[in-house]
Structures are given as structure tokens and as C-alpha cells.
Design an enzyme around this catalytic site. Structure first.
Site, mmCIF file in Angstrom:
data_model
loop_
_atom_site.group_PDB
_atom_site.id
_atom_site.type_symbol
_atom_site.label_atom_id
_atom_site.label_comp_id
_atom_site.label_asym_id
_atom_site.label_seq_id
_atom_site.Cartn_x
_atom_site.Cartn_y
_atom_site.Cartn_z
ATOM 1 N N THR A 1 6.908 22.588 -1.005
ATOM 2 C CA THR A 1 6.550 23.159 0.296
ATOM 3 C C THR A 1 7.625 24.119 0.797
ATOM 4 O O THR A 1 7.314 25.181 1.330
ATOM 5 C CB THR A 1 6.388 22.035 1.339
ATOM 6 O OG1 THR A 1 5.616 21.025 0.756
ATOM 7 C CG2 THR A 1 5.717 22.543 2.591
ATOM 8 N N CYS B 1 -16.865 27.601 8.533
ATOM 9 C CA CYS B 1 -15.848 28.460 9.151
ATOM 10 C C CYS B 1 -14.615 28.456 8.249
ATOM 11 O O CYS B 1 -13.539 27.998 8.612
ATOM 12 C CB CYS B 1 -15.523 27.948 10.552
ATOM 13 S SG CYS B 1 -14.639 29.157 11.549
ATOM 14 N N ASP C 1 -6.972 18.973 13.177
ATOM 15 C CA ASP C 1 -6.282 19.327 11.933
ATOM 16 C C ASP C 1 -6.363 20.844 11.754
ATOM 17 O O ASP C 1 -6.786 21.565 12.662
ATOM 18 C CB ASP C 1 -6.898 18.577 10.741
ATOM 19 C CG ASP C 1 -8.342 18.976 10.471
ATOM 20 O OD1 ASP C 1 -8.893 19.822 11.225
ATOM 21 O OD2 ASP C 1 -8.940 18.458 9.517
ATOM 22 N N TYR D 1 -1.900 12.763 14.820
ATOM 23 C CA TYR D 1 -3.161 13.176 14.214
ATOM 24 C C TYR D 1 -3.889 11.977 13.594
ATOM 25 O O TYR D 1 -5.084 11.759 13.838
ATOM 26 C CB TYR D 1 -2.942 14.259 13.144
ATOM 27 C CG TYR D 1 -4.191 14.452 12.348
ATOM 28 C CD1 TYR D 1 -5.251 15.181 12.874
ATOM 29 C CD2 TYR D 1 -4.376 13.817 11.114
ATOM 30 C CE1 TYR D 1 -6.447 15.297 12.195
ATOM 31 C CE2 TYR D 1 -5.558 13.924 10.422
ATOM 32 C CZ TYR D 1 -6.598 14.674 10.965
ATOM 33 O OH TYR D 1 -7.782 14.765 10.296
ATOM 34 N N GLU E 1 -7.321 9.565 5.522
ATOM 35 C CA GLU E 1 -6.626 10.562 6.339
ATOM 36 C C GLU E 1 -5.198 10.783 5.850
ATOM 37 O O GLU E 1 -4.703 11.901 5.854
ATOM 38 C CB GLU E 1 -6.632 10.149 7.816
ATOM 39 C CG GLU E 1 -7.999 10.254 8.476
ATOM 40 C CD GLU E 1 -8.533 11.695 8.507
ATOM 41 O OE1 GLU E 1 -7.743 12.643 8.379
ATOM 42 O OE2 GLU E 1 -9.763 11.851 8.633
ATOM 43 N N TRP F 1 -15.251 8.060 1.680
ATOM 44 C CA TRP F 1 -14.780 7.192 2.771
ATOM 45 C C TRP F 1 -15.664 7.293 4.006
ATOM 46 O O TRP F 1 -15.391 6.676 5.014
ATOM 47 C CB TRP F 1 -13.359 7.591 3.166
ATOM 48 C CG TRP F 1 -13.178 9.069 3.257
ATOM 49 C CD1 TRP F 1 -13.445 9.856 4.339
ATOM 50 C CD2 TRP F 1 -12.729 9.935 2.220
ATOM 51 N NE1 TRP F 1 -13.191 11.165 4.034
ATOM 52 C CE2 TRP F 1 -12.740 11.239 2.743
ATOM 53 C CE3 TRP F 1 -12.317 9.745 0.895
ATOM 54 C CZ2 TRP F 1 -12.360 12.350 1.995
ATOM 55 C CZ3 TRP F 1 -11.939 10.849 0.159
ATOM 56 C CH2 TRP F 1 -11.946 12.133 0.699
ATOM 57 N N ARG F 2 -16.709 8.075 3.930
ATOM 58 C CA ARG F 2 -17.473 8.360 5.145
ATOM 59 C C ARG F 2 -18.727 7.509 5.257
ATOM 60 O O ARG F 2 -19.426 7.270 4.263
ATOM 61 C CB ARG F 2 -17.868 9.837 5.154
ATOM 62 C CG ARG F 2 -18.709 10.215 6.347
ATOM 63 C CD ARG F 2 -19.005 11.698 6.386
ATOM 64 N NE ARG F 2 -17.890 12.458 6.930
ATOM 65 C CZ ARG F 2 -17.852 13.792 7.003
ATOM 66 N NH1 ARG F 2 -18.866 14.500 6.543
ATOM 67 N NH2 ARG F 2 -16.806 14.388 7.518
ATOM 68 N N LEU G 1 -0.127 12.878 -5.791
ATOM 69 C CA LEU G 1 -0.548 13.216 -4.425
ATOM 70 C C LEU G 1 0.588 13.882 -3.657
ATOM 71 O O LEU G 1 0.375 14.409 -2.573
ATOM 72 C CB LEU G 1 -1.007 11.960 -3.667
ATOM 73 C CG LEU G 1 -2.448 11.516 -3.911
ATOM 74 C CD1 LEU G 1 -2.710 10.179 -3.245
ATOM 75 C CD2 LEU G 1 -3.444 12.547 -3.384
HETATM 76 FE FE1 SF4 Z 1 -16.436 30.436 12.464
HETATM 77 FE FE2 SF4 Z 1 -18.172 32.454 12.182
HETATM 78 FE FE3 SF4 Z 1 -18.934 30.135 13.266
HETATM 79 FE FE4 SF4 Z 1 -17.314 31.780 14.589
HETATM 80 S S1 SF4 Z 1 -19.437 32.186 13.991
HETATM 81 S S2 SF4 Z 1 -17.083 29.562 14.413
HETATM 82 S S3 SF4 Z 1 -16.086 32.595 12.921
HETATM 83 S S4 SF4 Z 1 -18.258 30.472 11.141
#
Ligand code: SF4
Length: 370
Positions: free
Chosen positions: A320, A215, A163, A145, A62, A40-41, A105
């Protein structure tokens, strides 16, 4: 200046300090290089060339992505957009077709809202999505959102799109000590501090991608992170311990019985009540779902018709808000009986794939053992 690494912090900065501008540039440059390719991007390069995202596709993706993953949602997205290429096509879909296409879904209330929203856009807006957060928010089933995501990604509005991925990134960048879910307003305010008029759609997607691919919840890849210079959680030496979490209440467990009644190559289904869990969907007849297991006599007494019911064991399912042990009873019939309290919908075995997962598990268990 950045606030101290620990504890609640002041988020009411009037403007973004210079070092946050550098953070923004670093993340956007990373997104230009590393953006995920999603069905979708519109890629950053195409966006720079003037290609705009289709609000229908952004909205649909979304809604599908709430509570499910990109790999799981992608085939559904492709099949929906092939079958219903525009919001007006979707608006014209019969309810049952849409609900069947949504099966798997989860969250069927969302499918009903999807249809209500498509019809509102088709009927009240000539098939054109409103281009502001406020206008989008006024559509049925569109929450804060989704309105922010569509406004930012489809219309490049400087909306604050937060999110679970973005919450995690904020909690780590700012080492927020407040546990979730209490931290949500604080994390949203922090994310809002970083939104500007510069490439708001790309910014929203860059943050989402950072949370999804670098992250990560359990193993953040800080060595690859374009914003590690600014990350307070990294400095604590244990970035994965953010966001802090409040202790979870145990999920309750329930017990029930599902009845697989076959006649030739068909299986008896019932239409569930319109409100409540799996509302309006076709499913197997069941007993009530309760905290204690049914004994054999109770299970047989709750069967939708009298018959030679065989106990085939149990399947487990997790919703859930509770988990469920569902015993499966099976019987065959040659008759034309209807279910107590409603009519059976005799459905060919090959059509059972459209059942909600919990019933599909039970039907498959019966099929294996019959
Ligand atoms: Fe996330 Fe590590 Fe980046 Fe910090 S440094 S935002 S913990 S990936």
C-alpha cells in the site's frame, strides 16, 4: 429542495424531503430485484420472510472485504466459515492456523485483530455479538465502518454505513466538488441524511451494490441507474469525473534482497518480528529494504549464512505505502545452520503456499530457476 449542483452544499437538513423519500424507494425497489447473491448475504426476499443475517458472517465478510474484492474474498469466507462455523470456533483457533488461513488476504494486522475480536466476543459476551454500534465499536479491532455495517446488516439498526462505493455514489448524486480525502466528512454527512428506520440493513447493502455494479468508478452505467433522476453529476455530463481527487503523492520505491536457502525438499524461513509490516508471519530471510539497490557485495554480505549464493534476478511487489524490487538469491546447504539473529524454520516446498505474496513470488521465482 435539493441544493445547487456544484460547490459545497448545506447538509444539515432536519429531515429527508419528499423527493429523497422517492429516491430511497426507487433504490430499495431496485435492490429487491437486483441484489447481488453473496456468500454472506441473506437475500431481500428471505429478509422479508424474517430470516436474519448471522452477525458473525457479516462481521467476518466486512473485515475480509476491507481492501480486497468480493471475488477474492469469497473463497476465503467459505473456507473460514466451513472450518470455523461460529465466532466461538474461530476464537478457539490457534494463532498460527488463523494466520496461515489468512495468507493472501494481506493486512496481517487485521487477522490478528480478527482473532482478538472473536476471543472478546466468546469470552466477554458468551459468543453473542453486541447488537448496537456502540457495543460493536468497543470490541478490539472493530472500527466505525465495521460497527456500522454489522449494526445495520445484522441488526437492522439505522447506522450510516459509508465505504468507498458509498462515497462515490454520494459524490456523484450531490456533485460534490471537494476533492477526496477532504470530502470524506461531507460525503458521510450526506449519506447520513438518507438513512432512516425503514429497512436500514437493505438500504446499506443497496447503496453498496449500486456503487459496485452500476455507479462504477470508471464507467458508471447511468442508463441502468435507479437514482439517475436525482443525480447532479449526471447533469454535468461527466459523472465519471466524480469524486474529485487530490493529486496523489508518488508511492516511494524500495529495494531489498530475499534469500532462498534450500536443504533437500525444504526451504529456510524466518519468523518476522511481531510488530511492523507482515509482523509475526513466516517469510524468507531478507536484507533491509531501502531506497537504493544493494550492490553484489552488499547483497552477499547480508545473506543469513555464508554459502555459494546465486543471483536469480528480481521480482516486483507493490504494498500500500511503497513498491519493492526484491532481488532473489538462492543457495543449497546440507548443514544445520540457524539464521543470524534467529532460528530457521525448515518448511517443505509444498507448504510455501501459505507465505505472504511477496515471499511467495520470490520463492516461486527461485523454484523456476534453480
Ligand atoms: Fe452514478 Fe450515473 Fe447513477 Fe449518478 S446516474 S448515481 S453517476 S450511475
Amino acid at each position: 429542495m435539493r441544493a445547487p449542483a456544484c460547490g459545497r452544499r448545506e447538509v444539515m437538513k432536519a429531515s429527508i424531503p419528499t423527493n429523497w423519500a422517492a429516491l430511497r424507494s426507487s433504490l430499495l425497489a431496485w435492490y429487491d430485484r437486483q441484489a447481488r447473491t453473496l456468500a454472506w448475504r441473506v437475500s431481500p426476499a428471505d429478509r422479508r420472510a424474517g430470516v436474519r443475517s448471522d452477525p458473525y458472517r457479516v462481521w467476518l465478510s466486512e473485515v475480509m472485504l476491507q481492501q480486497t474484492t468480493v471475488p477474492h474474498a469469497t473463497p476465503y469466507f467459505l473456507s473460514f466459515t466451513q472450518r470455523w462455523p461460529t465466532v466461538s470456533d474461530l476464537a478457539a483457533a490457534p494463532d498460527d492456523d488463523l494466520m496461515a488461513a489468512w495468507a493472501g488476504l494481506g493486512y496481517y494486522a487485521r487477522a490478528r485483530n480478527l482473532l482478538a475480536c472473536a476471543r472478546a466476543v466468546a469470552d466477554q459476551h458468551d459468543g453473542v455479538f453486541p447488537d448496537t454500534e456502540e457495543g460493536l465499536r468497543a470490541l478490539p479491532g472493530v472500527g466505525a465502518y465495521t460497527a456500522a455495517a454489522v449494526a445495520a446488516i445484522a441488526f437492522d439498526r439505522p447506522a450510516n454505513v459509508v465505504d468507498g462505493n458509498v462515497e462515490r455514489v454520494m459524490s456523484r448524486l450531490f456533485a460534490v466538488e471537494t476533492p477526496l480525502p477532504d470530502a470524506k466528512p461531507e460525503l458521510k454527512a450526506l449519506a447520513g441524511e438518507l438513512v432512516t428506520d425503514e429497512r436500514p440493513g437493505d438500504w446499506a447493502q443497496a447503496l453498496m451494490d449500486l456503487g459496485a455494479t452500476v455507479c462504477k468508478p470508471k464507467g458508471p452505467l447511468c442508463d441502468l441507474c435507479p437514482v439517475s433522476t436525482w443525480c447532479d453529476a449526471l447533469k454535468t455530463g461527466a459523472p465519471e469525473t466524480y469524486p474529485r481527487k487530490a493529486k496523489k503523492a508518488d508511492r516511494p520505491h524500495r529495494h531489498g534482497v530475499a534469500y532462498v536457502l534450500t536443504r533437500g525438499d525444504t526451504v529456510a524461513l524466518v519468523r518476522r518480528p511481531p510488530k511492523g509490516l507482515l509482523g509475526g508471519m513466516l517469510g524468507l530471510p531478507t536484507s533491509e529494504w531501502r531506497a537504493t539497490p544493494h550492490d553484489d557485495a552488499e547483497a552477499r554480505a547480508a545473506a543469513p549464512v555464508a554459502g555459494a549464493w546465486r543471483d536469480l534476478g528480481a521480482v516486483e511487489h507493490v504494498f500500500t505505502h511503497f513498491s519493492l524490487t526484491l532481488r532473489v538469491f538462492a543457495a543449497t546447504t546440507a548443514g544445520n545452520e540457524g539464521a543470524s539473529g534467529g532460528e530457521f524454520v525448515w518448511t517443505p516446498r509444498e507448504g510455501l503456499g501459505a507465505l505472504p505474496s511477496v515471499f511467495l513470488k520470490a520463492a516461486r521465482a527461485a523454484e523456476r530457476l534453480l
